[in-house]
Design a protein around this motif. Structure first.
Motif, mmCIF file in Angstrom:
data_model
loop_
_atom_site.group_PDB
_atom_site.id
_atom_site.type_symbol
_atom_site.label_atom_id
_atom_site.label_comp_id
_atom_site.label_asym_id
_atom_site.label_seq_id
_atom_site.Cartn_x
_atom_site.Cartn_y
_atom_site.Cartn_z
ATOM 1 N N ARG A 34 0.834 -1.202 0.000
ATOM 2 C CA ARG A 34 0.000 0.000 0.000
ATOM 3 C C ARG A 34 0.868 1.252 0.000
ATOM 4 O O ARG A 34 0.641 2.183 -0.751
ATOM 5 C CB ARG A 34 -0.906 -0.026 1.225
ATOM 6 N N TRP A 35 1.855 1.297 0.871
ATOM 7 C CA TRP A 35 2.834 2.382 0.895
ATOM 8 C C TRP A 35 4.071 1.891 1.624
ATOM 9 O O TRP A 35 4.033 0.896 2.356
ATOM 10 C CB TRP A 35 2.287 3.653 1.552
ATOM 11 N N VAL A 54 2.008 -5.276 8.598
ATOM 12 C CA VAL A 54 2.977 -4.207 8.413
ATOM 13 C C VAL A 54 4.359 -4.822 8.588
ATOM 14 O O VAL A 54 4.688 -5.319 9.673
ATOM 15 C CB VAL A 54 2.778 -3.061 9.425
ATOM 16 N N ALA A 55 5.136 -4.821 7.525
ATOM 17 C CA ALA A 55 6.498 -5.359 7.579
ATOM 18 C C ALA A 55 7.455 -4.214 7.863
ATOM 19 O O ALA A 55 7.359 -3.140 7.251
ATOM 20 C CB ALA A 55 6.855 -6.044 6.267
ATOM 21 N N SER A 56 8.371 -4.431 8.784
ATOM 22 C CA SER A 56 9.287 -3.358 9.151
ATOM 23 C C SER A 56 10.658 -3.914 9.490
ATOM 24 O O SER A 56 10.817 -5.108 9.785
ATOM 25 C CB SER A 56 8.735 -2.554 10.340
ATOM 26 N N VAL A 73 11.985 -10.341 4.973
ATOM 27 C CA VAL A 73 12.006 -10.541 3.521
ATOM 28 C C VAL A 73 11.657 -9.250 2.785
ATOM 29 O O VAL A 73 12.250 -8.931 1.753
ATOM 30 C CB VAL A 73 11.018 -11.657 3.120
ATOM 31 N N VAL A 74 10.723 -8.480 3.311
ATOM 32 C CA VAL A 74 10.211 -7.298 2.614
ATOM 33 C C VAL A 74 11.034 -6.051 2.941
ATOM 34 O O VAL A 74 11.460 -5.317 2.038
ATOM 35 C CB VAL A 74 8.731 -7.068 2.976
ATOM 36 N N ALA A 75 11.241 -5.784 4.238
ATOM 37 C CA ALA A 75 11.864 -4.523 4.654
ATOM 38 C C ALA A 75 13.376 -4.608 4.800
ATOM 39 O O ALA A 75 14.076 -3.614 4.580
ATOM 40 C CB ALA A 75 11.244 -4.061 5.973
ATOM 41 N N ALA A 76 13.905 -5.768 5.192
ATOM 42 C CA ALA A 76 15.350 -5.880 5.409
ATOM 43 C C ALA A 76 16.161 -5.602 4.148
ATOM 44 O O ALA A 76 17.185 -4.907 4.220
ATOM 45 C CB ALA A 76 15.681 -7.258 5.977
ATOM 46 N N VAL A 106 6.906 -1.009 5.592
ATOM 47 C CA VAL A 106 6.197 -1.372 4.363
ATOM 48 C C VAL A 106 4.806 -1.836 4.774
ATOM 49 O O VAL A 106 4.652 -2.864 5.433
ATOM 50 C CB VAL A 106 6.929 -2.474 3.577
ATOM 51 N N ASP A 107 3.793 -1.062 4.388
ATOM 52 C CA ASP A 107 2.429 -1.311 4.850
ATOM 53 C C ASP A 107 1.665 -2.182 3.862
ATOM 54 O O ASP A 107 1.609 -1.899 2.659
ATOM 55 C CB ASP A 107 1.708 0.032 5.035
ATOM 56 N N GLU A 108 1.097 -3.238 4.393
ATOM 57 C CA GLU A 108 0.230 -4.161 3.655
ATOM 58 C C GLU A 108 0.889 -4.730 2.391
ATOM 59 O O GLU A 108 0.328 -4.651 1.290
ATOM 60 C CB GLU A 108 -1.095 -3.488 3.294
ATOM 61 N N PRO A 109 2.069 -5.330 2.516
ATOM 62 C CA PRO A 109 2.639 -6.034 1.354
ATOM 63 C C PRO A 109 1.821 -7.294 1.084
ATOM 64 O O PRO A 109 1.351 -7.949 2.021
ATOM 65 C CB PRO A 109 4.064 -6.365 1.814
ATOM 66 N N THR A 110 1.651 -7.645 -0.161
ATOM 67 C CA THR A 110 0.795 -8.779 -0.500
ATOM 68 C C THR A 110 1.586 -9.996 -0.997
ATOM 69 O O THR A 110 1.125 -11.118 -0.848
ATOM 70 C CB THR A 110 -0.220 -8.380 -1.585
#
Length: 723
Positions: A284-285, A543-545, A574-577, A563-567
């Motif tokens: 989402r953002w 929320v991934a952080s 995995v997403v933010a690191a 990283v908000d609402e990754p799908t």
């Protein structure tokens, strides 16, 4: 008798002839005196110097005129002067409220982030318009409006002043000025320009038509950037044009300039990383903050989707909302180090205290807590490494509600920071409102909500040897740093930092993807559930952080990534690191803390080649760590679920995106190490570097050699030298 006879005799002797003679003599006597004056006048006229007489006459005439003019001037000055002066003032002078130009916004290196430029606005004075039809027909095509509607608006209004169009372009203003329409004028105003377009757009905000800040820094620092309106004398010339009188010490008012702590190069690096993360995982953002630990300066404030303040009318509030400060979210596991530090400070646990993690599932008083891994008894030092919710819940119960709130409040949670932006307080309830479930859930980042800005503030305090240090966004000249409260002692800080180092640097930690070749990194991953307002429970969105700092032993930079609402994947590791890794490695290279050669050498020693992927930190291929993830760990399951990285869409053409690989080995002789590695990286090849230096002096195999077929191995070596 005698007398009588004498008179009679005399009368008798009178004859007409004698009378005629006497008449003739009388006529001659009468004529003689007349001839004498005429001759004297002629003689006088002949004797007069007429040229001199004319000069004297002219002189007298000028004297008379001069006296008349002085008399008139005296009359105008002394008799009618006050009345005429007052009339002139009313016609040519006016007192107006002048707003002036807003102050400039700079980054720390003097780059202009926002400036004001002159613009013209079109206005009308309906009472002075002579021909409404002609005026409307002339203005309508220039302003892009309907002629009939403009005619009706001007002819029917009772107002003395009407704005027709604010801040028109120069060509439109020139055309209106050339039309010279009665009752139509141009007023000087200022338009706000943002040279870097979308960079730091949500942070900077924008100003409205009245030159007042409406969002972001423009709004929060309105008192400094916007000048206080002053009443100033304005004079009109014979054509009705206005100009300001500066002769009497008057000058156009101007707002104060503001210098932010941002570094636009680091800002660009952070924006590129969060944009890639949001697009790659369809979020989402996404946002990131980069902080200089020593000074507390915020070096980057990045948020995606991007917002361009130059075209704010085309964006919705959801786009220009400054989410890093305004959105309060449950932090998840990135919150655990603070509860751990509080427990260590209060001596409720030590790093060697054994804690039973119940095999990944624990129920207490109808409350069920689960972990993503099945851990048994762990020392407290490993609870953060495996990110055990159960272990943290038990530590939270030992600490208690009162002590938990005390430390969290001291870190700044539940309060606004000192950063001059519109921000949320978040949610940190008073201890009296906490139940046992709240104590346990708060220990692993639920039942509380924080902003990314508050998270950066709390970690900055931790890294500042446990002493509260306020974040800084505006650079102040000559400021004196105030003493602040100590929250944690040095021993506690060191123990927690070591635990966070293990999260990244140990093979079984959840933050391995945040590793930066050539430097030790410490950090904490977070994957927080988001509440579903309709259902009243936690939903499937996350929320991934990741919050990290480096070097781990002596932190220089702090990076917070949300990283908000990754799908496509929801794990923070995995997403933010990877976004943290990209930002951190490129910032170190940019600031000179880590050279390109060191990055390449460290990557070569710690990785094996893998084709087709992209190394975030160097614009080179991704490099796969040699050590495999521990089976059954949350990181291993996250890696299995993670999608293959994909190239950014064509819409994102930022520096760092490269063209396709050449069909043969490129010629890199004489090129810099970075450029050479990038050229090989396009084909998914990491060359071996030999020697020291910044330039390639020899390569093997030679340029033009075909790339090996898929599955076949080939050695590519570059020799370096300073020459």
């Amino acid at each position: 008798m005698l007398g009588f006879s004498s008179r009679k005799r005399n009368r008798a002797t009178y004859t007409p002839r004698r009378d005629a003679r006497k008449g003739a003599k009388w006529q001659e006597a009468k004529a003689a005196p007349a001839k004498a004056p005429a001759s004297r006048l002629a003689k006088w006229a002949a004797s007069v110097d007429w040229s001199r007489w004319r000069i004297n006459a002219v002189a007298v005439m000028f004297c008379l005129i001069w006296v008349a003019l002085w008399g008139r001037a005296w009359h105008l000055q002394m008799i009618e002067g006050p009345k005429l002066a007052d009339k002139a003032r009313r016609q040519h002078m006016a007192s107006e409220l002048v707003s002036g130009k807003r102050g400039l916004i700079y980054d720390r290196n003097g780059q202009v982030l926002a400036r004001s430029v002159e613009a013209r606005s079109v206005y009308a004075k309906p009472q002075e318009i002579e021909d409404f039809a002609r005026t409307a027909a002339t203005l309508a095509p220039l302003l892009g409006v309907d002629a009939q509607k403009l005619h009706d608006d001007l002819s029917r209004t009772r107002r003395r002043f009407v704005w027709l169009r604010r801040k028109v372009d120069d060509s439109t203003a020139a055309a209106i000025r050339q039309a010279d329409l009665a009752g139509i004028g141009l007023s000087k105003e200022y338009d706000r320009i943002y040279p870097f377009k979308h960079m730091a757009g949500q942070l900077l905000g924008f100003v409205g038509l009245d030159d007042k800040g409406l969002e972001g820094i423009e709004r929060s620092l309105e008192e400094r950037l916007g000048c206080i309106p002053v009443r100033q004398i304005v004079q009109r010339d014979a054509m009705g044009r206005r100009f300001y009188l500066n002769e009497e010490g008057q000058s156009e008012p101007r707002g104060q300039d503001v210098t932010l702590t941002l570094d636009m190069q680091i800002q660009f690096i952070a924006e590129e990383a969060v944009a890639r993360a949001a697009r790659e995982f369809d979020a989402r953002w996404a946002g990131a903050l980069v902080v200089d630990v020593e000074s507390g300066d915020i070096l980057a404030w990045a948020q995606y989707p991007f917002f361009n303040p130059n075209t704010y009318r085309e964006s919705s509030p959801q786009i220009y909302r400054n989410r890093l400060a305004a959105d309060a979210l449950e932090p998840g596991s990135t919150f655990k180090p603070f509860v751990m530090a509080a427990a260590l400070q209060e001596r409720k646990v030590t790093p060697n205290t054994l804690i039973d993690c119940e095999g990944g599932k624990w129920e207490r008083k109808n409350i069920s807590i689960r972990d993503t891994s099945t851990q048994g008894i762990l020392p407290a030092s490993k609870v953060l490494r495996y990110s055990s919710n159960i272990g943290m819940a038990k530590i939270g119960l030992q600490l208690g509600a009162q002590q938990s709130w005390k430390y969290l409040h001291a870190l700044g949670f539940g309060e606004r920071t000192s950063v001059p932006v519109a921000e949320s307080r978040g949610i940190l309830r008073r201890p009296r409102d906490w139940g046992e479930a709240d104590v346990m859930s708060a220990a692993f980042g639920q039942s509380v909500s924080v902003t990314a800005l508050q998270m950066a503030q709390a970690y900055l305090t931790l890294l500042n040897h446990g002493i509260y240090k306020p974040l800084r966004l505006v650079r102040e000249e000559g400021g004196v740093e105030e003493a602040h409260e100590r929250v944690f002692n040095e021993k506690t800080v060191r123990e927690v930092m070591d635990m966070m180092r293990d999260v990244v640097e140990e093979n079984d930690g959840t933050g391995k993807r945040a590793r930066v070749p050539g430097v030790e990194v410490a950090g904490k991953t977070g994957t927080a559930q988001k509440a579903d307002a309709r259902a009243g429970t936690y939903g499937v969105k996350r929320v991934a952080s990741f919050v990290g700092f480096l070097p781990a032993r002596d932190p220089r930079y702090l990076v917070v990534v949300f990283v908000d609402e990754p799908t496509r994947n929801q794990y923070g590791g995995v997403v933010a690191a990877p976004a943290f890794k990209e930002i951190a490695s490129r910032v170190l290279t940019y600031t000179g803390a880590l050279t390109e050669v060191q990055v390449a050498e460290a990557a070569r020693k710690d990785t094996v080649r893998r084709r087709g992927l992209k190394l975030v930190g160097m614009d080179a291929p991704y490099l796969e760590p040699k050590a495999a993830a521990v089976a059954g760990s949350p990181e291993a399951s996250a890696v299995a679920e993670a999608p293959a990285p994909r190239r950014p869409q064509d819409g994102m053409r930022l520096p760092g995106h490269r063209a396709r690989a050449a069909s043969h080995v490129p010629d890199v002789m004489g090129k810099s190490v970075r450029n050479a590695v990038e050229l090989f990286a396009r084909a998914g090849v990491v060359p071996e570097l030999k020697g020291t230096g910044s330039r390639v002096v020899r390569q093997s195999p030679p340029a033009g050699t075909a790339w090996p077929e898929e599955g076949k191995r080939a050695d590519y070596i570059l020799w370096l030298s300073e020459r």
